[in-house]
Design an enzyme around this catalytic site. Structure first.
Site, PDB file in Angstrom:
ATOM      1  N   LYS A  55      -5.576   5.177  -6.678  1.00 18.22           N
ATOM      2  CA  LYS A  55      -4.442   5.445  -7.451  1.00 18.22           C
ATOM      3  C   LYS A  55      -3.474   4.552  -7.458  1.00 18.22           C
ATOM      4  CE  LYS A  55      -5.722  10.596  -6.978  1.00 18.22           C
ATOM      5  NZ  LYS A  55      -5.192  11.807  -6.292  1.00 18.22           N
ATOM      6  N   GLN A  99      -1.145  14.358  -2.120  1.00 16.02           N
ATOM      7  CA  GLN A  99      -2.576  14.292  -1.991  1.00 16.02           C
ATOM      8  C   GLN A  99      -2.901  15.521  -1.044  1.00 16.02           C
ATOM      9  OE1 GLN A  99      -4.663  11.961  -3.572  1.00 16.02           O
ATOM     10  NE2 GLN A  99      -6.251  13.723  -2.858  1.00 16.02           N
ATOM     11  N   ASP A 122       0.270  16.117 -11.729  1.00 18.96           N
ATOM     12  CA  ASP A 122      -0.906  16.786 -11.495  1.00 18.96           C
ATOM     13  C   ASP A 122      -1.289  17.660 -12.101  1.00 18.96           C
ATOM     14  OD1 ASP A 122      -2.924  15.445  -9.973  1.00 18.96           O
ATOM     15  OD2 ASP A 122      -2.154  16.013  -7.741  1.00 18.96           O
TER      16      ASP A 122
END
Ligand code: NDP
Length: 297
Positions: A55, A99, A122
């Protein structure tokens, strides 16, 4: 015999990244705004480290700035929440990504809810989930948003067609069902969601015009379980032993690719199908957040 058109997720995701890179250059030139994405990594899980690295590289490609904070496995939850609070009010940060998974002693829901819904790129915050369900503009979770984008960019019509989703997780099954159900462009489908309690899965999959499979189980769907001409989106990523490969394994999806190819009109491969779309959509969400910061909406 392979008949199905292969949907090139790798190529489509690269196109999206290039589009985001170009739009970012314009945003910077016109408004002096650089999209910023913050990553929080807890512990030393190699898979999580590798995802965050990918990412970060995507951010670099798109011209974003990114920052990564790594916390030890035994971190106290309050420290995570404090870090998120700092990013929530930092005007240079437009997206916050924690994460997952987090260590067991940390309440994942509380951490996700601490992220400002305006920076929840997200798309996991309950506010964004709720907005998606009721059809309001929201950050869509990246994997299902990527699936919709794959269908749209492959000119696969969803309106009025029967989409069958196999799997009901919060990160894939439920959101893709809700996205494709909306009365909107690139959606407007008739949606069925099946899961492990289905007594006869084939009864549902055989009726699908578009079949989306996200179970994490190899061969959940085989050729006898689909109708001719179906479009198949295989979300699964599974490792199977393969002594001919250097690593000793290869990646396969949840669908018997070879078998289903003989009946499907189009199919996503694994790897190279849905997988690469996730990060591309994360970049797109972060760009959108930065753009929105200009108008203050
Ligand atoms: P989960 O394990 O959270 O959910 C799996 C779902 O599949 C559950 O709803 C389960 O039912 C259902 N299921 C399991 N076995 C069967 C079966 N035999 N028949 C019908 N339904 C079944 O998985 P995720 O949704 O997180 O992930 C699914 C797959 O997608 C995984 O391989 C994962 O690695 C991959 N993935 C890929 C991503 C990407 O490409 N970027 C991103 C996210 C996931 P029940 O609810 O009843 O248990």
């Amino acid at each position: 015999m392979q008949n199905a058109k292969i949907i090139d997720g790798k190529g489509i995701s690269l196109t999206i990244r290039e589009e985001v890179r170009d739009m970012t250059a314009e945003l910077r030139a016109k408004h002096g705004v650089i999209p910023g994405l913050a990553f929080l990594l807890v512990g030393d899980n190699p898979a999580s480290q590798s995802y965050v690295r990918s990412k970060e590289r995507a951010c670099e490609f798109c011209g974003f700035h990114s920052t990564t904070v790594t916390m030890p496995e035994n971190v106290v939850e309050a420290d995570i929440l404090a870090r998120i609070d700092t990013w929530n009010i930092d005007p240079d940060i437009h997206g916050i990504l924690v994460q997952l998974p987090l260590p067991e002693h940390v309440d994942e829901d509380r951490v996700i809810e601490a992220i400002s819904p305006r920076k929840d790129v997200d798309g996991f915050h309950p506010v964004n989930v709720g907005k998606l369900v009721i059809g309001q503009e929201a950050f869509l979770p990246c994997t299902p948003a990527g699936i919709q984008e794959l269908l749209v960019r492959s000119d696969i019509e969803t309106a009025g067609r029967h989409v069958v989703v196999v799997g009901r997780s919060n990160i894939v099954g439920k959101p893709i069902a809700n996205i494709l159900l909306q009365k909107a462009a690139g959606a407007n489908a008739i949606v069925t969601v099946a899961h492990s309690a289905a007594p006869d899965l084939a009864r549902f999959t055989r009726d699908a015009d578009i079949l989306i499979v996200a179970t994490g189980r190899v061969n959940t769907v085989t050729a006898d379980m689909v109708k001719d001409g179906v479009v198949v989106v295989d979300v699964g990523i599974n490792r199977v032993e393969d002594s001919t490969r250097e690593k000793g394994y290869r990646l396969v999806g949840d669908v018997d690719f070879e078998g289903v190819c003989s009946r499907a009109s189009a199919i996503t491969p694994v790897p190279g199908g849905v997988g690469p779309m996730t990060i591309a959509m994360l970049m797109k969400n972060t760009y959108r957040s930065a753009l929105r910061s200009i108008s203050g909406r």
